[in-house]
Write an enzyme that holds these catalytic residues in place. Structure first.
Site, short mmCIF file in Angstrom:
data_model
loop_
_atom_site.label_atom_id
_atom_site.label_comp_id
_atom_site.label_asym_id
_atom_site.label_seq_id
_atom_site.Cartn_x
_atom_site.Cartn_y
_atom_site.Cartn_z
N LYS A 126 0.83 -1.21 0.00
CA LYS A 126 0.00 0.00 0.00
C LYS A 126 0.87 1.27 0.00
CE LYS A 126 -3.24 2.90 0.48
NZ LYS A 126 -4.33 3.16 -0.42
N GLY A 164 -1.63 16.41 -3.84
CA GLY A 164 -2.17 16.62 -2.50
C GLY A 164 -3.24 15.59 -2.21
N CYS A 170 -4.30 11.32 1.00
CA CYS A 170 -3.48 10.09 1.00
C CYS A 170 -2.00 10.33 0.74
CB CYS A 170 -4.04 9.13 -0.03
SG CYS A 170 -5.77 8.76 0.26
#
Ligand code: UGA
Length: 384
Positions: free
Chosen positions: A162, A215, A218
């Site tokens: 991830k 931006g 996350c």
């Protein structure tokens, strides 16, 4: 609101999905994790992991949910962690739950805001990580109707996937923004340069759009969290540090460009406040980063965004207008900060009588620059 099928955020297709789920009886909203998870075979943890102290992910909500689930989860059930958590957090959930008969599996999500429903139903891949492979396969089976490769691995690898994915995507954009700066210096057009490299399948043609900097809720949080993870793993991640710095540099570069075009103390008309189009999310928006810098340089701001109707919390000096044209009233420069499609179709000749000076800075390369130049505006994009 949820019980009435009302969705409080802008997310394409979500409202229909929830309404259908409620109508069919497959979906129900209740209060409290324990109430939701009682008698279930699988419980998904999808709670936020905001940026905590020194950039580390704050696990408070994950731990709280795990605590609530512990007494109610049936024997041999599975808790699936979808929240973005530091490597090793699957074990944190196990420790908090103290239920060795309940398996904890990591199943990170790769949804983009604005196309989350589509991304969920048509993912590039599904990642499932657990130390107990039988539990991992049980979770993988939940996706059997979805046509995508499934990567089954251990929990630490799933959690690392991830962060690596988000950091890699952020790296791509910072790289493009750096090449855009070089294009401006050498007289090249970054759009053609990206087309030229994007056809190389090893590079790929997505996520190659230059812009005001990246931006959202996350990338900024996850890049900082990965830098922390690296520090703990005793690795100096100078490359990722550079990616973050190039992003800050991009905010500075775009703010200076707009400021110069506006002239000292000039009024800036801003089109776009959200961190990208098709969402109403203002969290860590590049637009706000740039507005902060413009206010610090003494500029007044008039802004329009299709999803922001009221005043901007924390920005009393920003006048939020109800149309593109209203934002341009007596402005010295027009700055395009979010790539909303409607902006592309505004006729420059409708804008011209409202502005004080005719300058456009388009940080998304969105507008038709020859149409704006023909109408009498100076036009600056990014990397062209
Ligand atoms: C990102 C990832 O793309 C998802 O895969 C991931 O699941 C998600 O974070 C998450 O961790 O939850 P999201 O934050 O919705 O999704 O936004 P992106 O579409 O990735 O865009 C992030 C920023 O990069 C935006 O500011 C956008 O304008 C900028 N961007 C994106 C560019 O400047 N250029 C591009 O070519 C693409």
């Amino acid at each position: 609101m949820l019980r009435a099928g009302e969705i409080p955020i802008v997310e394409d297709g979500l409202s229909e999905l929830v309404k259908n789920g409620l109508a069919s009886g497959n979906l129900e909203f209740v209060l409290g994790a324990a109430h939701a998870a009682k008698d279930c075979e699988f419980a998904f943890l999808c709670v936020p992991t905001p940026e905590g102290e020194d950039g580390q992910a704050d696990l408070r909500y994950v731990e709280q949910a795990a605590k609530e689930l512990a007494p109610v989860m049936p024997h041999e059930s599975v808790v699936i962690n979808k929240s973005t958590v530091p490597v090793g957090s699957t074990r944190v959930v196990e420790r908090v739950m103290k239920r060795p008969d309940v398996r904890v599996v990591s199943n990170p999500e790769f949804l983009r805001e604005g196309s989350a429903v589509h991304d969920f139903l048509h993912p590039d891949r599904v990642v499932v990580g657990a130390d107990d492979q039988t539990a991992a396969l049980r979770v993988a089976a939940l996706y059997e109707n979805i046509n995508a490769p499934v990567v089954v691995t251990d929990a630490s690898s799933a959690e690392t996937i991830k962060y690596a994915a988000n950091a890699f995507l952020a790296t791509k954009i910072s790289f493009v923004n750096a090449i855009a700066a070089i294009c401006e210096g050498v007289g090249a057009d970054v759009r053609d340069v990206m087309r030229g490299i994007g056809y190389d399948r090893r590079i790929g043609n997505e996520f190659l759009r230059p812009g005001p900097g990246w931006g959202g809720s996350c990338f900024p949080k996850d890049t900082l969290a990965l830098l922390k993870i690296a520090e703990r793993a005793d690795y100096r991640f100078d490359l990722l540090q550079g990616v973050v710095e190039v992003n800050l540099q991009q905010f500075d570069r775009m703010a200076s460009r707009i400021s110069q075009a506006a002239g000292e103390g000039g009024t800036v008309a801003v089109w776009g406040l959200t961190f990208k189009a098709l969402t109403d999310d203002l969290r860590d928006s590049p637009s706000l980063e740039i507005i902060d810098r413009l206010i610090a340089k003494g500029h007044s701001i008039r802004a329009y965004d299709p999803t922001v109707a009221k005043s901007l919390r924390g920005y009393p000096a920003v006048v939020v207008c109800d149309s593109e044209i209203a934002a341009c009233e007596k402005s010295d420069v027009l700055a395009i900060l979010t790539e909303w499609e409607n902006f592309r179709w505004v006729d420059p000749s409708d804008v011209i009588h409202h502005v004080a000076s005719r300058h456009v800075v388009d940080t998304r390369n969105l507008l038709d620059r020859s149409a704006w130049r023909t109408a009498g505006f100076t036009y600056q994009g990014v990397g062209r």
